[in-house]
Design a protein around this motif. Structure first.
Motif, PDB file in Angstrom:
ATOM      1  N   GLU A  43      -7.633   6.033  -4.463  1.00 39.59           N
ATOM      2  CA  GLU A  43      -6.789   5.127  -3.667  1.00 39.59           C
ATOM      3  C   GLU A  43      -6.926   3.698  -4.195  1.00 39.59           C
ATOM      4  O   GLU A  43      -5.936   2.985  -4.380  1.00 39.59           O
ATOM      5  CB  GLU A  43      -7.243   5.224  -2.190  1.00 39.59           C
ATOM      6  N   ASP A  44      -8.163   3.301  -4.452  1.00 41.39           N
ATOM      7  CA  ASP A  44      -8.441   1.980  -5.035  1.00 41.39           C
ATOM      8  C   ASP A  44      -7.753   1.841  -6.393  1.00 41.39           C
ATOM      9  O   ASP A  44      -7.126   0.819  -6.691  1.00 41.39           O
ATOM     10  CB  ASP A  44      -9.959   1.828  -5.282  1.00 41.39           C
ATOM     11  N   LEU A  45      -7.882   2.885  -7.204  1.00 39.57           N
ATOM     12  CA  LEU A  45      -7.306   2.846  -8.552  1.00 39.57           C
ATOM     13  C   LEU A  45      -5.790   2.653  -8.488  1.00 39.57           C
ATOM     14  O   LEU A  45      -5.211   1.853  -9.230  1.00 39.57           O
ATOM     15  CB  LEU A  45      -7.651   4.141  -9.303  1.00 39.57           C
ATOM     16  N   LYS A  46      -5.186   3.374  -7.555  1.00 44.79           N
ATOM     17  CA  LYS A  46      -3.735   3.257  -7.363  1.00 44.79           C
ATOM     18  C   LYS A  46      -3.361   1.802  -7.056  1.00 44.79           C
ATOM     19  O   LYS A  46      -2.422   1.251  -7.622  1.00 44.79           O
ATOM     20  CB  LYS A  46      -3.332   4.180  -6.200  1.00 44.79           C
ATOM     21  N   LYS A  47      -4.135   1.174  -6.178  1.00 48.20           N
ATOM     22  CA  LYS A  47      -3.858  -0.229  -5.814  1.00 48.20           C
ATOM     23  C   LYS A  47      -3.983  -1.136  -7.032  1.00 48.20           C
ATOM     24  O   LYS A  47      -3.180  -2.055  -7.219  1.00 48.20           O
ATOM     25  CB  LYS A  47      -4.838  -0.705  -4.735  1.00 48.20           C
ATOM     26  N   VAL A  48      -4.997  -0.881  -7.852  1.00 50.01           N
ATOM     27  CA  VAL A  48      -5.204  -1.710  -9.044  1.00 50.01           C
ATOM     28  C   VAL A  48      -4.000  -1.578  -9.986  1.00 50.01           C
ATOM     29  O   VAL A  48      -3.479  -2.572 -10.500  1.00 50.01           O
ATOM     30  CB  VAL A  48      -6.485  -1.277  -9.803  1.00 50.01           C
ATOM     31  N   LEU A  49      -3.545  -0.342 -10.178  1.00 47.82           N
ATOM     32  CA  LEU A  49      -2.430  -0.116 -11.115  1.00 47.82           C
ATOM     33  C   LEU A  49      -1.146  -0.763 -10.606  1.00 47.82           C
ATOM     34  O   LEU A  49      -0.381  -1.339 -11.379  1.00 47.82           O
ATOM     35  CB  LEU A  49      -2.228   1.382 -11.352  1.00 47.82           C
ATOM     36  N   ARG A  50      -0.948  -0.684  -9.311  1.00 45.33           N
ATOM     37  CA  ARG A  50       0.265  -1.314  -8.745  1.00 45.33           C
ATOM     38  C   ARG A  50       0.189  -2.824  -8.857  1.00 45.33           C
ATOM     39  O   ARG A  50       1.172  -3.483  -9.175  1.00 45.33           O
ATOM     40  CB  ARG A  50       0.445  -0.861  -7.294  1.00 45.33           C
ATOM     41  N   PHE A  51      -0.998  -3.356  -8.612  1.00 42.99           N
ATOM     42  CA  PHE A  51      -1.233  -4.803  -8.735  1.00 42.99           C
ATOM     43  C   PHE A  51      -0.930  -5.239 -10.180  1.00 42.99           C
ATOM     44  O   PHE A  51      -0.232  -6.228 -10.419  1.00 42.99           O
ATOM     45  CB  PHE A  51      -2.697  -5.095  -8.384  1.00 42.99           C
ATOM     46  N   ALA A  52      -1.430  -4.451 -11.132  1.00 42.13           N
ATOM     47  CA  ALA A  52      -1.252  -4.783 -12.557  1.00 42.13           C
ATOM     48  C   ALA A  52       0.223  -4.721 -12.930  1.00 42.13           C
ATOM     49  O   ALA A  52       0.735  -5.594 -13.643  1.00 42.13           O
ATOM     50  CB  ALA A  52      -2.057  -3.817 -13.415  1.00 42.13           C
ATOM     51  N   LYS A  53       0.915  -3.683 -12.443  1.00 40.10           N
ATOM     52  CA  LYS A  53       2.316  -3.491 -12.821  1.00 40.10           C
ATOM     53  C   LYS A  53       3.159  -4.672 -12.311  1.00 40.10           C
ATOM     54  O   LYS A  53       3.982  -5.218 -13.041  1.00 40.10           O
ATOM     55  CB  LYS A  53       2.809  -2.164 -12.244  1.00 40.10           C
TER      56      LYS A  53
END
Ligand code: EPU
Length: 297
Positions: A43-53
């Motif tokens: 879940e955390d990883l998903k947030k990081v990837l969305r933040f990066a995108k």
């Protein structure tokens, strides 16, 4: 900076700014990462990837940094490390094992040995993570890709899917996983007596210790072995008389010419200079273009 603080607040895992990559690479080289994240879970990883995108920031899964040359200037993106136990799970079911990509390769091999499951001995001596080994199709004689049933991955949009054998392509030190983040891989192994697994592991590590500078700061083999050629990269560099060649604080190992050692506070530039020297000499002498195996960050 304010939006980075938002990221920090929104995650359960660790977020820091300007983390020195030299602390996280086996070369012990590398400047600061703009953002350093150790997500707690998917879940955390998903947030990081969305933040990066959203912000057009690059991301890089650093693993144990064992195959990476990080630039002295640092990484202007998000470096991600799977240190949380949630990315290191291991699960056995008969002859199948499922391992999280943050797990150390050696832990996977040893756990399989405890369960009398053989096949992964070819990974002994590789100081990386399961995720890195899968993505690079690591191994020796036999490569990890041959044993994989499936890989659970996350794409850059945070969507999770499973890629099965038919979807996966492995070649020499490459796979078709580069546009994904591997989360977990399932391997199909063979029942094997513990004693024979231990023997294979000991034999391989003994031969690596004899021929490779395993106790020095390096990133393993620097170049891929040129495919379809008589000589491997180490032999070619050796035949150019480059063993022991030095640039700044970096040196081509006298034990194995395809290893560059960070001897005394080497910079990424020192390593790159040595790589260029090896490439040039090998091209001149043998007409072979060496391709780096290590990943430049
Ligand atoms: N050789 C030399 N001089 C050298 C190094 C090697 O003449 O300085 C000769 C050796 O005598 C041998 C041949 O080259 O006849 C092959 O050497 P080695 O057995 O060390 O294997 P390699 O092809 O250099 C590969 C992998 C290693 C892996 C070993 C396992 C690549 C690029 N390298 O090395 O992987 O550990 O086999 O023996 O595929 C890595 O990927 O980071 C890595 C170190």
């Amino acid at each position: 900076m304010a939006s980075y603080r938002i990221l920090k607040k929104s995650l359960k895992g660790k977020v820091s700014f300007g983390e020195p990559l030299s602390m996280h690479t086996t070369f012990r080289i590398g400047g600061p990462a703009k953002i350093w994240v150790e997500p707690d879970d998917e879940e955390d990883l998903k947030k990081v990837l969305r933040f990066a995108k959203k912000r057009n920031l690059k991301t890089f899964i650093i693993g144990f940094g064992s195959n990476v040359l990080a630039d002295d200037k640092g990484f202007d993106g998000i470096a991600i490390r799977f240190s949380s136990p949630n990315f290191k799970k291991i699960h056995f079911e008969k002859t199948k094992v499922r391992a999280g990509s943050g797990l150390a390769v050696i832990s996977l091999v040893l756990s399989c040995c405890r369960h009398s499951l053989g096949g992964l001995e070819c990974l002994v001596g590789i100081p990386g993570t399961v995720g890195g080994a899968v993505r690079m199709n690591a191994g020796y004689k036999k490569n990890i890709g041959e044993l994989i049933n499936s890989v659970r991955v996350m794409d850059k949009n945070g969507r999770i899917k499973t890629l099965y054998k038919k979807d996966l392509k492995f070649g020499y030190r490459r796979s078709n996983l580069s546009s994904y983040i591997a989360l977990e891989a399932e391997f199909n192994l063979k029942r094997s007596p513990k004693s024979s697994i231990v023997k294979s592991c000991n034999d391989l590590i003994k031969s690596k210790r004899q021929t490779q500078p395993l106790n020095k700061r390096s990133a393993g083999c620097v170049f891929k072995n040129p495919e379809g050629r008589k000589y491997p990269a180490g032999r070619l560099i050796d035949l150019c008389g480059l063993k022991g060649a030095k640039m700044g604080g970096a040196r081509i190992s006298s034990k194995h010419a395809n290893f560059i050692i960070n001897e005394t506070r080497a910079t990424s530039k020192d390593v790159v200079n040595l790589m260029n020297l090896a490439k040039k000499k090998v091209r001149e002498k043998f007409g072979v273009c060496l391709e780096p195996e290590i990943i430049r960050l």
